[in-house]
Motif scaffolding. Structure first.
Motif, short mmCIF file in Angstrom:
data_model
loop_
_atom_site.label_atom_id
_atom_site.label_comp_id
_atom_site.label_asym_id
_atom_site.label_seq_id
_atom_site.Cartn_x
_atom_site.Cartn_y
_atom_site.Cartn_z
N GLN A 129 0.83 -1.21 0.00
CA GLN A 129 0.00 0.00 0.00
C GLN A 129 0.86 1.26 0.00
O GLN A 129 0.53 2.24 -0.66
CB GLN A 129 -0.93 -0.02 1.22
CG GLN A 129 -2.17 -0.90 1.05
CD GLN A 129 -1.83 -2.37 0.92
OE1 GLN A 129 -1.00 -2.89 1.67
NE2 GLN A 129 -2.45 -3.06 -0.02
N LEU A 218 -6.76 -5.12 -0.84
CA LEU A 218 -5.98 -4.76 0.33
C LEU A 218 -5.22 -6.01 0.77
O LEU A 218 -5.67 -6.78 1.61
CB LEU A 218 -6.88 -4.25 1.45
CG LEU A 218 -6.17 -3.74 2.71
CD1 LEU A 218 -5.26 -2.57 2.39
CD2 LEU A 218 -7.17 -3.37 3.78
N THR A 222 -0.81 -7.05 -5.35
CA THR A 222 -1.96 -6.40 -5.98
C THR A 222 -2.03 -6.79 -7.45
O THR A 222 -1.05 -6.61 -8.18
CB THR A 222 -1.86 -4.87 -5.86
OG1 THR A 222 -1.79 -4.52 -4.48
CG2 THR A 222 -3.08 -4.20 -6.47
N LEU A 314 -6.57 4.68 -3.17
CA LEU A 314 -6.29 3.46 -3.91
C LEU A 314 -7.52 2.94 -4.64
O LEU A 314 -7.41 2.35 -5.71
CB LEU A 314 -5.72 2.39 -2.97
CG LEU A 314 -4.34 2.72 -2.39
CD1 LEU A 314 -3.83 1.55 -1.53
CD2 LEU A 314 -3.33 3.03 -3.50
#
Length: 343
Positions: A129, A218, A222, A314
């Motif tokens: 993240q 999350l 990703t 995001l």
């Protein structure tokens, strides 16, 4: 089967019989954002099979013990855990019970890379993240987020591997029920749901939630287009005959189709207004997110706490990247930041 559908009543502690031999058990979480997580206990021989397990905190364990006692059982008679995805509120209490009683845990096979990443003690669970945030142009939010989570490494002891990896299409007999594993990537890459076609039940995890839209991707890794994966998964579920919705957060409701239609419409509209932010001059995910409103209260990005601001930026990135994939926008990276423009 219908429950009180008021927004918060579903989180009250206790056990709620959804249908014969199937009990919804809300367990508390160590933050108040989602209020609770639903664990579903299905009578299975002389015990129960649990779908999801709760967060591994003392309050959740005490509540689970209390409810199982009221149902004439205990944690020693949990026959197995079937886990929808590798987030703490779904996975970790099950690993604590397994350490005590040897209770087997099953998890979707596509979650394996996530579990393996979380087992690396030199990696923070939020490193991905942080990296993604830097690329959105959200400089201030990134700095605050890094300050909040730091470089604390994940404790690999919290993320032991399951006993069994479940493949899409598998059938799992549980007491009077026959559960089919359906792979539904989006919220996480390996998210699965459990569907009993004969009895019209969908144990949906975080894939379909009655009150909120789940966060997308999350996780430590990703995928390229997590929103595209999520929308495709929703459509796949929509093509199946309708069932009752048994979600991880929120009350049981009578129609999966109805909620899926709402989610698809939400994201259709969100893609449209996100496109409009670029047409109006936004160039990065952070700039687009700042032009949008958030939550059902339509709050500004600047009004969100750091964690939810991170999620908002995001999520905006996932919408922008899908618009690029559809050819409606273009995206180019300069200096580590991705910039968008109308095609």
């Amino acid at each position: 089967m219908a429950e009180n559908a008021s927004r918060n009543a579903w989180a009250e502690p206790g056990s709620y019989e959804v249908t014969e031999g199937v009990f919804r058990i809300p367990l508390p979480m160590p933050n108040d954002g989602l209020r609770a997580v639903n664990v579903y206990a299905i009578r299975d021989g002389d015990g129960f099979t649990l779908i999801d397990s709760g967060w591994g905190v003392a309050e959740a364990r005490a509540q689970l013990d209390t409810v199982l006692t009221e149902l004439g059982s205990d944690t020693a008679h949990i026959r197995r855990f079937l886990i929808t995805h590798a987030h703490k509120d779904h996975y970790n209490l099950g690993t604590h019970v397994r350490a005590e009683h040897g209770t087997p845990i099953a998890l979707g096979a596509e979650e394996r890379p996530t579990i393996e990443a979380l087992q690396r003690a030199d990696k923070s669970p939020m490193i991905t993240q942080q990296h993604l945030l830097r690329g959105t142009g959200a400089t201030e939010i990134t700095a605050k987020f890094i300050e909040m989570v730091g470089d604390t490494a994940v404790d690999p002891a919290e993320w032991p591997s399951p006993d069994r990896w479940l493949a899409a299409g598998e059938r799992i007999p549980v007491g009077a029920y026959d559960l089919e594993v359906v792979h539904t990537p989006g919220h996480t890459s390996g998210h699965i749901v459990f569907r009993d076609a004969a009895n019209g039940l969908l144990f949906a995890g975080d894939h379909v939630l009655p009150h909120i839209t789940p966060s997308i991707a999350l996780e430590p890794r990703t995928p390229r287009l997590p929103l595209g994966d999520f929308l495709e998964s929703l459509r796949r579920i929509r093509e199946l005959p309708d069932t009752w919705l048994l979600p991880a957060h929120g009350p049981v409701t009578s129609s999966v189709h109805e909620r899926v239609d709402e989610l698809l419409e939400h994201h259709r509209a969100r893609l449209e207004v996100t496109y409009d932010t670029v047409r109006a001059g936004a160039r990065t995910s952070a700039e687009s997110a700042a032009k949008l409103t958030w939550t059902r209260r339509e709050r500004a990005l600047s009004d969100l706490d750091v964690f939810n601001a991170m999620l908002a930026v995001l999520e905006t990135k996932s919408h922008l990247d899908l618009l690029v994939a559809r050819g409606e926008l273009t995206g180019e990276e300069h200096g580590g930041v991705r910039y968008y423009s109308c095609s």
